[in-house]
Design a protein around this motif. Structure first.
Motif, PDB file in Angstrom:
ATOM      1  N   ALA A  57     -17.903  49.105  45.445  1.00 12.22           N
ATOM      2  CA  ALA A  57     -17.341  48.558  46.686  1.00 12.22           C
ATOM      3  C   ALA A  57     -15.815  48.623  46.665  1.00 12.22           C
ATOM      4  O   ALA A  57     -15.177  48.944  47.679  1.00 12.22           O
ATOM      5  N   TRP A  58     -15.222  48.334  45.521  1.00  8.03           N
ATOM      6  CA  TRP A  58     -13.772  48.351  45.381  1.00  8.03           C
ATOM      7  C   TRP A  58     -13.237  49.778  45.552  1.00  8.03           C
ATOM      8  O   TRP A  58     -12.254  50.007  46.252  1.00  8.03           O
ATOM      9  N   VAL A  59     -13.893  50.753  44.926  1.00 10.45           N
ATOM     10  CA  VAL A  59     -13.446  52.140  45.027  1.00 10.45           C
ATOM     11  C   VAL A  59     -13.588  52.640  46.467  1.00 10.45           C
ATOM     12  O   VAL A  59     -12.696  53.326  46.978  1.00 10.45           O
ATOM     13  N   ARG A  60     -14.688  52.286  47.131  1.00  7.62           N
ATOM     14  CA  ARG A  60     -14.854  52.685  48.538  1.00  7.62           C
ATOM     15  C   ARG A  60     -13.743  52.105  49.395  1.00  7.62           C
ATOM     16  O   ARG A  60     -13.190  52.777  50.272  1.00  7.62           O
ATOM     17  N   ARG A 109     -10.971  54.286  51.546  1.00  8.91           N
ATOM     18  CA  ARG A 109     -10.741  54.121  52.983  1.00  8.91           C
ATOM     19  C   ARG A 109      -9.287  53.787  53.260  1.00  8.91           C
ATOM     20  O   ARG A 109      -8.686  54.279  54.220  1.00  8.91           O
ATOM     21  N   ARG A 110      -8.713  52.963  52.422  1.00  5.68           N
ATOM     22  CA  ARG A 110      -7.320  52.579  52.614  1.00  5.68           C
ATOM     23  C   ARG A 110      -6.386  53.775  52.419  1.00  5.68           C
ATOM     24  O   ARG A 110      -5.416  53.944  53.149  1.00  5.68           O
ATOM     25  N   ALA A 111      -6.691  54.607  51.421  1.00  6.34           N
ATOM     26  CA  ALA A 111      -5.862  55.786  51.167  1.00  6.34           C
ATOM     27  C   ALA A 111      -5.975  56.782  52.319  1.00  6.34           C
ATOM     28  O   ALA A 111      -4.979  57.403  52.707  1.00  6.34           O
ATOM     29  N   GLN A 112      -7.169  56.943  52.899  1.00  6.57           N
ATOM     30  CA  GLN A 112      -7.327  57.849  54.026  1.00  6.57           C
ATOM     31  C   GLN A 112      -6.590  57.332  55.252  1.00  6.57           C
ATOM     32  O   GLN A 112      -6.032  58.108  56.016  1.00  6.57           O
TER      33      GLN A 112
END
Length: 161
Positions: free
Chosen positions: A107-110, A114-117
Motif C-alpha cells: 500500500a505504501w509503495v502504491r 501515485r504521488r510520483a506520477q
C-alpha cells in the motif's frame, strides 16, 4: 495532522481506560510492560532479518527496494511498540509481523508511485520544458603554466628597509 494526533490520543486514552476498568490498574500496567518487552524482542528479531535480507540483495547486485521498505516498516513498528498504549502496540505489532507488513508495504509503495506520477518527471518544473544555458569556458591565464620562452622576466624583490 493535528486532528489525527488528537484522535490518536483520544483512542489511546479510551483503550487504556477500558482495559483498566476490566482488569485493574496493576494488570493494565503489567500488560503494557509485557507488550513493550515482547514487542521489542520481536522488533529486534525482525530488524535483524530485514538487515540480512537487505545485505543479501545488495551483495547479489539486485535492487533491494522491498528489503529497504521492510526495514523501515520494522523500525517504525518498533517505535510504535515502545510508545505506551494499546493502540500503538497493536499498530506496531501489525507492522512487525511479516504477512501484515507486506500488506502495508504494498500500500505504501502504491501511494508513493501515485504521488510520483502526479508530481511529473521533475518536481517544480513544467513537463516538456528544457532550459539550455549557452556559455563559454574561460581559463584564467595567470593559472596556466607558460612556456619558458614566454615567461615574464624575473624581477628582484626590493626590500623596503
Amino acid at each position: 495532522m493535528a486532528v489525527v494526533l488528537l484522535l490518536y490520543l483520544v483512542a489511546e486514552i479510551a483503550a487504556v481506560w477500558a482495559v483498566a476498568s476490566a482488569i485493574g490498574l496493576l494488570g493494565t500496567i503489567g500488560l503494557l510492560l509485557a507488550g513493550a518487552f515482547i514487542g521489542s524482542a520481536l522488533a529486534r528479531r525482525e530488524g535483524g532479518r530485514a538487515a540480512q535480507a537487505f545485505l543479501a540483495a545488495a551483495g547479489a547486485g539486485r535492487p533491494a527496494h522491498a528489503e529497504l521498505t521492510n526495514g523501515m516498516l520494522v523500525a517504525f513498528g518498533g517505535v510504535l511498540i515502545l510508545l505506551p498504549g494499546f493502540v500503538s502496540d497493536l499498530a506496531g505489532l501489525l507492522l512487525l509481523l511479516p504477512p501484515t507488513r507486506g500488506v502495508f508495504r504494498r500500500a505504501w509503495v502504491r501511494r508513493l508511485e501515485r504521488r510520483a506520477q502526479a508530481m511529473g518527471p521533475m518536481h517544480g518544473q513544467r513537463q516538456g520544458r528544457v532550459i539550455v544555458v549557452d556559455g563559454e569556458v574561460v581559463v584564467n591565464q595567470a593559472d596556466r603554466p607558460q612556456p619558458p620562452h614566454q615567461q615574464p622576466p624575473h624581477r628582484p624583490v626590493i626590500d623596503p628597509q
